[in-house]
Design an enzyme around this catalytic site. Structure first.
Site, PDB file in Angstrom:
ATOM      1  N   GLY A   6       0.844  -1.201   0.000  1.00  0.00           N
ATOM      2  CA  GLY A   6       0.000   0.000   0.000  1.00  0.00           C
ATOM      3  C   GLY A   6       0.875   1.245   0.000  1.00  0.00           C
ATOM      4  N   VAL A  18      17.012   8.747  -0.893  1.00  0.00           N
ATOM      5  CA  VAL A  18      17.819   7.570  -1.260  1.00  0.00           C
ATOM      6  C   VAL A  18      18.662   7.898  -2.500  1.00  0.00           C
ATOM      7  CG1 VAL A  18      17.731   5.204  -2.152  1.00  0.00           C
ATOM      8  CG2 VAL A  18      16.268   5.850  -0.237  1.00  0.00           C
ATOM      9  N   ARG A  67       0.911  -5.224  -5.450  1.00  0.00           N
ATOM     10  CA  ARG A  67       0.901  -6.416  -4.589  1.00  0.00           C
ATOM     11  C   ARG A  67       0.933  -7.595  -5.560  1.00  0.00           C
ATOM     12  NH1 ARG A  67      -0.853  -4.143   0.417  1.00  0.00           N
ATOM     13  NH2 ARG A  67      -2.537  -2.641   0.195  1.00  0.00           N
ATOM     14  N   ASP A  98       4.787  -4.429   6.324  1.00  0.00           N
ATOM     15  CA  ASP A  98       5.336  -5.688   6.851  1.00  0.00           C
ATOM     16  C   ASP A  98       5.457  -6.766   5.773  1.00  0.00           C
ATOM     17  OD1 ASP A  98       2.608  -5.844   6.726  1.00  0.00           O
ATOM     18  OD2 ASP A  98       2.361  -6.925   8.617  1.00  0.00           O
ATOM     19  N   THR A 120       3.916   2.561   5.540  1.00  0.00           N
ATOM     20  CA  THR A 120       2.548   2.026   5.571  1.00  0.00           C
ATOM     21  C   THR A 120       1.699   2.881   6.483  1.00  0.00           C
ATOM     22  OG1 THR A 120       1.113   0.230   6.338  1.00  0.00           O
ATOM     23  CG2 THR A 120       3.280   0.349   7.362  1.00  0.00           C
ATOM     24  N   ASP A 122      -0.688   1.884   8.133  1.00  0.00           N
ATOM     25  CA  ASP A 122      -1.238   1.043   9.211  1.00  0.00           C
ATOM     26  C   ASP A 122      -0.443   1.144  10.516  1.00  0.00           C
ATOM     27  OD1 ASP A 122      -2.897   0.246   7.185  1.00  0.00           O
ATOM     28  OD2 ASP A 122      -1.945  -1.696   6.872  1.00  0.00           O
ATOM     29  N   ASP A 124       1.873  -0.804  11.570  1.00  0.00           N
ATOM     30  CA  ASP A 124       1.908  -2.137  12.176  1.00  0.00           C
ATOM     31  C   ASP A 124       3.288  -2.786  12.052  1.00  0.00           C
ATOM     32  OD1 ASP A 124       1.810  -2.415   9.459  1.00  0.00           O
ATOM     33  OD2 ASP A 124       0.253  -3.946   9.424  1.00  0.00           O
ATOM     34  N   ARG A 166      -5.977  -2.327   8.138  1.00  0.00           N
ATOM     35  CA  ARG A 166      -5.958  -3.787   8.000  1.00  0.00           C
ATOM     36  C   ARG A 166      -6.250  -4.433   9.361  1.00  0.00           C
ATOM     37  NH1 ARG A 166      -1.255  -6.895   4.659  1.00  0.00           N
ATOM     38  NH2 ARG A 166      -1.369  -5.042   3.395  1.00  0.00           N
ATOM     39  N   ALA A 181     -13.485  11.190  20.150  1.00  0.00           N
ATOM     40  CA  ALA A 181     -14.654  10.379  19.772  1.00  0.00           C
ATOM     41  C   ALA A 181     -15.296   9.757  21.014  1.00  0.00           C
ATOM     42  CB  ALA A 181     -14.211   9.274  18.819  1.00  0.00           C
ATOM     43  N   GLU A 217     -11.001  -0.898  10.492  1.00  0.00           N
ATOM     44  CA  GLU A 217     -11.585  -1.805   9.483  1.00  0.00           C
ATOM     45  C   GLU A 217     -11.479  -3.268   9.901  1.00  0.00           C
ATOM     46  OE1 GLU A 217      -9.744  -2.246   5.621  1.00  0.00           O
ATOM     47  OE2 GLU A 217      -7.805  -1.622   6.377  1.00  0.00           O
ATOM     48  N   ARG A 251      -5.014   7.293   2.328  1.00  0.00           N
ATOM     49  CA  ARG A 251      -3.711   6.904   1.784  1.00  0.00           C
ATOM     50  C   ARG A 251      -3.096   7.976   0.895  1.00  0.00           C
ATOM     51  NH1 ARG A 251      -4.002   0.766   0.308  1.00  0.00           N
ATOM     52  NH2 ARG A 251      -3.611   1.423  -1.812  1.00  0.00           N
TER      53      ARG A 251
HETATM   54  P1  ADP Z   1       2.569  -4.176   2.780  1.00  0.00           P
HETATM   55  O1  ADP Z   1       3.991  -4.209   2.372  1.00  0.00           O
HETATM   56  O2  ADP Z   1       1.982  -2.787   2.678  1.00  0.00           O
HETATM   57  O3  ADP Z   1       2.324  -4.838   4.112  1.00  0.00           O
HETATM   58  P2  ADP Z   1       1.509  -6.558   1.427  1.00  0.00           P
HETATM   59  O4  ADP Z   1       1.322  -7.325   2.673  1.00  0.00           O
HETATM   60  O5  ADP Z   1       0.439  -6.626   0.387  1.00  0.00           O
HETATM   61  O6  ADP Z   1       1.716  -4.992   1.697  1.00  0.00           O
HETATM   62  O7  ADP Z   1       2.898  -7.015   0.801  1.00  0.00           O
HETATM   63  C1  ADP Z   1       3.368  -6.415  -0.412  1.00  0.00           C
HETATM   64  C2  ADP Z   1       4.020  -7.470  -1.262  1.00  0.00           C
HETATM   65  O8  ADP Z   1       5.160  -8.011  -0.571  1.00  0.00           O
HETATM   66  C3  ADP Z   1       3.156  -8.699  -1.559  1.00  0.00           C
HETATM   67  O9  ADP Z   1       2.253  -8.479  -2.619  1.00  0.00           O
HETATM   68  C4  ADP Z   1       4.212  -9.726  -1.941  1.00  0.00           C
HETATM   69  O10 ADP Z   1       4.668  -9.534  -3.258  1.00  0.00           O
HETATM   70  C5  ADP Z   1       5.335  -9.365  -0.963  1.00  0.00           C
HETATM   71  N1  ADP Z   1       5.234 -10.249   0.200  1.00  0.00           N
HETATM   72  C6  ADP Z   1       4.344 -10.196   1.209  1.00  0.00           C
HETATM   73  N2  ADP Z   1       4.500 -11.221   2.080  1.00  0.00           N
HETATM   74  C7  ADP Z   1       5.509 -11.967   1.578  1.00  0.00           C
HETATM   75  C8  ADP Z   1       6.138 -13.199   1.978  1.00  0.00           C
HETATM   76  N3  ADP Z   1       5.746 -13.848   3.081  1.00  0.00           N
HETATM   77  N4  ADP Z   1       7.161 -13.655   1.213  1.00  0.00           N
HETATM   78  C9  ADP Z   1       7.569 -13.007   0.099  1.00  0.00           C
HETATM   79  N5  ADP Z   1       6.984 -11.863  -0.327  1.00  0.00           N
HETATM   80  C10 ADP Z   1       5.989 -11.349   0.387  1.00  0.00           C
HETATM   81  O1  F6P Z   2      -1.830  -1.525   4.170  1.00  0.00           O
HETATM   82  C1  F6P Z   2      -2.408  -0.306   3.795  1.00  0.00           C
HETATM   83  C2  F6P Z   2      -3.871  -0.507   3.497  1.00  0.00           C
HETATM   84  O2  F6P Z   2      -4.419   0.744   3.097  1.00  0.00           O
HETATM   85  C3  F6P Z   2      -4.694  -1.113   4.629  1.00  0.00           C
HETATM   86  O3  F6P Z   2      -5.038  -0.146   5.604  1.00  0.00           O
HETATM   87  C4  F6P Z   2      -5.869  -1.671   3.875  1.00  0.00           C
HETATM   88  O4  F6P Z   2      -6.470  -2.747   4.575  1.00  0.00           O
HETATM   89  C5  F6P Z   2      -5.228  -2.154   2.596  1.00  0.00           C
HETATM   90  O5  F6P Z   2      -4.035  -1.416   2.427  1.00  0.00           O
HETATM   91  C6  F6P Z   2      -6.064  -1.997   1.356  1.00  0.00           C
HETATM   92  O6  F6P Z   2      -5.382  -2.615   0.314  1.00  0.00           O
HETATM   93  P1  F6P Z   2      -5.675  -2.407  -1.235  1.00  0.00           P
HETATM   94  O7  F6P Z   2      -5.028  -1.112  -1.638  1.00  0.00           O
HETATM   95  O8  F6P Z   2      -5.007  -3.557  -1.886  1.00  0.00           O
HETATM   96  O9  F6P Z   2      -7.149  -2.384  -1.402  1.00  0.00           O
END
Ligand code: ADP
Ligand code: F6P
Length: 322
Positions: A6, A18, A67, A98, A120, A122, A124, A166, A181, A217, A251
């Site tokens: 995200g 960077v 993703r 994460d 992110t 979130d 988290d 999330r 709130a 959510e 976002r």
């Molecule tokens: P965020 O980085 O915001 O938490 P996601 O959880 O969707 O978002 O992760 C982003 C991308 O990172 C995923 O679509 C995938 O390509 C990669 N990824 C997530 N988890 C794993 C994993 N366990 N192993 C390898 N790649 C991962």
């Molecule tokens: O991780 C960021 C986030 O905006 C979460 O808060 C939410 O659950 C999710 O991404 C939404 O994902 P997508 O953009 O794939 O709909």
């Protein structure tokens, strides 16, 4: 460098930092478009210092993001490693949440030098007080709730306001507190429809002009369930009920000063860590310092919300009336 998952405001300031810090340290910089999808598909492009000019004040990510499940497979990771070798990349900087940092850890485990930075809304990710994007998202949600409060008070209504996050209640908790709130519903604290109903009735009896519940959510009960439950009991409530899902506006938008500064510091720190020969780490903000922590530790640690803050918010709403 790539941005993944995200998008989060402040990321462009980080990309700028960077690129320019790396150029100053004598590196050549290559941007990879669309996160791990672009890494597997070979979307590589040399970046110069001008490419990142005039971007720090914009939300989103100029490198684009994605993703992709494919990268979670051995085959996908092999394809990525082959492309890194083919393009003669020495080290990779990954900006994301994460999931993205877990992906970076997989490359590190396969022997490729990586450095992560948390981005992110979130909040988290462990081992950073704040990720890039959180402050902007909080402020966006807060401004939206302030506006909702105006109309809620005018009509004497109860509003169920859903925030993103999330599985994490961080955004809802912080925004709920900041907006004063009447209720905060987060996944980390058990809540019931009956409990919210009672709070709404009590607020009405106290003579309040509105009732705002900020609901994460990922909460249980979620916004939809609560809405259905309350509408069936509309006659008992006193307030009319409305729902507002804040959604993706959280976002986007121009990053706050905090997120631009955080992105800039994290980006520069990622490069200086790599220049020192450190890899397999994530740079994060701990207190007022930028600290690098092993990615393995980061992704295996679940970040907790501060329940003392939740209790404080509760106490300020349930004070004794005379
Ligand atoms: P965020 O980085 O915001 O938490 P996601 O959880 O969707 O978002 O992760 C982003 C991308 O990172 C995923 O679509 C995938 O390509 C990669 N990824 C997530 N988890 C794993 C994993 N366990 N192993 C390898 N790649 C991962
Ligand atoms: O991780 C960021 C986030 O905006 C979460 O808060 C939410 O659950 C999710 O991404 C939404 O994902 P997508 O953009 O794939 O709909």
């Amino acid at each position: 460098m790539l941005t993944s998952g995200g998008d989060a405001p402040g990321t462009n300031a980080c990309i700028r930092a960077v690129v320019r810090a790396a150029l100053s340290s004598g590196y050549e910089v290559v941007g990879i478009r669309r996160g791990y999808a672009g890494l597997m598909d070979g979307e590589f492009e040399v970046l110069d210092g001008r490419f990142v000019g005039g971007i720090a004040h914009h939300g989103g990510t100029i490198l684009k993001t994605a993703r992709t499940e494919r990268f979670k497979t051995e085959e996908g990771q092999k394809q990525a490693l082959d492309n890194l070798e083919k393009h003669r990349i020495d080290v990779l900087v990954v900006l994301g949440g994460d999931g993205s940092l877990t992906g970076a850890l997989r490359l590190h485990e396969a022997g490729f030098p990586v450095m992560g930075a948390p981005a992110t809304i979130d909040n988290d990710v462990a081992f950073t007080d704040m990720a890039m994007g959180v402050d902007t998202a909080m402020n966006t949600a807060l401004r939206a709730i302030d506006k909702i409060k105006d109309t809620a008070s005018s009509h004497r209504r109860a509003f169920l306001v859903e925030t993103m996050g999330r599985d994490s209640g961080y955004l809802a908790l912080m925004v709920g507190m900041a907006s004063a709130a009447e209720a905060i519903v987060i996944p980390e604290v058990p809540s019931t429809c009956e409990g919210i109903l009672t709070s709404i009735k009590q607020a009405h009896q106290k003579g309040k002009a509105h009732f705002i519940a900020v609901i994460a959510e990922g909460a249980d009960p979620d916004c939809r369930t609560l809405d259905e439950y309350l509408r069936e009991r509309q006659d008992e409530l006193g307030f009319g009920v409305r729902v507002s899902i804040l959604g993706y506006i959280q976002r986007g938008g121009a990053p706050t000063a905090f997120d631009r500064l955080l992105g800039t510091r994290l980006g520069a720190a990622a490069v200086s860590q790599l220049a020192k020969g450190e890899t397999g780490k994530m740079v994060g903000l701990i207190g007022s310092k930028i600290v690098a922590t092993d990615l393995a530790e980061v992704v295996s640690t679940k970040r907790q919300v501060d329940l003392d803050l939740y209790n404080l918010a509760q106490m300020l709403e349930t004070y004794p009336t005379t």
